[in-house]
Write a protein that holds these residues in place. Sequence first.
Motif, mmCIF file in Angstrom:
data_model
loop_
_atom_site.group_PDB
_atom_site.id
_atom_site.type_symbol
_atom_site.label_atom_id
_atom_site.label_comp_id
_atom_site.label_asym_id
_atom_site.label_seq_id
_atom_site.Cartn_x
_atom_site.Cartn_y
_atom_site.Cartn_z
ATOM 1 N N MET A 128 0.854 -1.177 0.000
ATOM 2 C CA MET A 128 0.000 0.000 0.000
ATOM 3 C C MET A 128 0.895 1.234 0.000
ATOM 4 O O MET A 128 1.741 1.385 0.876
ATOM 5 C CB MET A 128 -0.900 -0.018 1.234
ATOM 6 N N LEU A 143 1.051 5.140 0.523
ATOM 7 C CA LEU A 143 0.312 6.233 1.153
ATOM 8 C C LEU A 143 0.719 7.535 0.485
ATOM 9 O O LEU A 143 1.873 7.960 0.605
ATOM 10 C CB LEU A 143 0.608 6.275 2.648
ATOM 11 N N TYR A 177 -3.042 2.123 -3.683
ATOM 12 C CA TYR A 177 -2.758 3.501 -3.313
ATOM 13 C C TYR A 177 -3.837 4.002 -2.368
ATOM 14 O O TYR A 177 -5.005 3.605 -2.470
ATOM 15 C CB TYR A 177 -2.711 4.396 -4.559
ATOM 16 N N LYS A 178 -3.431 4.915 -1.474
ATOM 17 C CA LYS A 178 -4.356 5.475 -0.491
ATOM 18 C C LYS A 178 -4.120 6.989 -0.424
ATOM 19 O O LYS A 178 -2.965 7.425 -0.324
ATOM 20 C CB LYS A 178 -4.073 4.823 0.856
ATOM 21 N N SER A 179 -5.203 7.771 -0.484
ATOM 22 C CA SER A 179 -5.099 9.226 -0.483
ATOM 23 C C SER A 179 -6.281 9.840 0.250
ATOM 24 O O SER A 179 -7.385 9.284 0.242
ATOM 25 C CB SER A 179 -5.081 9.746 -1.927
ATOM 26 N N GLU A 227 -12.170 7.193 7.704
ATOM 27 C CA GLU A 227 -11.158 6.503 8.490
ATOM 28 C C GLU A 227 -10.603 7.453 9.541
ATOM 29 O O GLU A 227 -10.291 8.607 9.232
ATOM 30 C CB GLU A 227 -10.028 5.995 7.599
ATOM 31 N N GLN A 261 -7.953 9.303 11.800
ATOM 32 C CA GLN A 261 -6.562 9.691 11.549
ATOM 33 C C GLN A 261 -5.998 10.391 12.780
ATOM 34 O O GLN A 261 -6.743 10.979 13.568
ATOM 35 C CB GLN A 261 -6.494 10.642 10.345
ATOM 36 N N VAL A 292 -11.093 8.818 2.914
ATOM 37 C CA VAL A 292 -9.875 8.209 2.395
ATOM 38 C C VAL A 292 -10.239 7.372 1.172
ATOM 39 O O VAL A 292 -11.118 6.519 1.232
ATOM 40 C CB VAL A 292 -9.174 7.350 3.468
ATOM 41 N N ARG A 313 -9.125 4.639 -1.636
ATOM 42 C CA ARG A 313 -8.222 3.514 -1.910
ATOM 43 C C ARG A 313 -8.442 3.100 -3.357
ATOM 44 O O ARG A 313 -9.587 2.891 -3.780
ATOM 45 C CB ARG A 313 -8.529 2.326 -1.009
ATOM 46 N N ALA A 320 -0.340 12.327 4.936
ATOM 47 C CA ALA A 320 -0.835 11.176 4.186
ATOM 48 C C ALA A 320 -1.690 10.335 5.118
ATOM 49 O O ALA A 320 -1.503 10.345 6.340
ATOM 50 C CB ALA A 320 0.323 10.347 3.653
ATOM 51 N N PRO A 321 -2.642 9.584 4.574
ATOM 52 C CA PRO A 321 -3.486 8.747 5.425
ATOM 53 C C PRO A 321 -2.686 7.652 6.134
ATOM 54 O O PRO A 321 -1.663 7.196 5.632
ATOM 55 C CB PRO A 321 -4.497 8.116 4.465
ATOM 56 N N ALA A 322 -3.180 7.253 7.303
ATOM 57 C CA ALA A 322 -2.530 6.166 8.051
ATOM 58 C C ALA A 322 -2.901 4.831 7.430
ATOM 59 O O ALA A 322 -3.888 4.683 6.764
ATOM 60 C CB ALA A 322 -2.974 6.211 9.500
#
Length: 169
Positions: free
Chosen positions: A1, A3, A58-60, A113, A115, A128, A130, A167-169
């Motif tokens: 993943m 981030l 990817y995570k944003s 989510e 944070q 978030v 994904r 950035a997201p956890a």
Amino acid sequence: MILLPLSAVSTATHLEFSAPGASGDGGQIENALIHVYAGWIQVGFAAGDINAVAQESYKSFVPLDVNGRVLTYDPGAPFNVTVSVAPASFACSSDFEDEPGTTAVNSATVALEPQIFGGVGGTPNLLVLRAELAAQRSTIFSITYQVTTAAPAAAVLDELNLSLGAAPA
């Protein structure tokens, strides 16, 4: 993943309006506040001449704009969300006519989510995104997204100004 920091969001727009009602997987919401987010995220995912399709997650965050502004939501409130993600800019390469390149978004989801940020009390719940990308003999430079949320107006708790490095956890 992978981030992605907020600085990876190269374009972001936001629209907000009220609706008498909205329904979806989160149930019926009366007097809903609708938020529409759209933008481009730089990912830089490259997969060379290999015999298998490469995949990466990817995570944003889903921001209001490119300045790091995000909304926090009440996770206990009724909430509906839709998401669409597509490759925005990409290049495929192949040395053989019968071996084309592959560029794809296999799936995309958006969820609230919790944070943790320095200087921010508690664990605010943020949107978030994904995205699961796939490539073979291809480079995905950026993806485009469109996210629509529906929630009671009271579900939007606050607006935060985050660092572009967040950035997201």
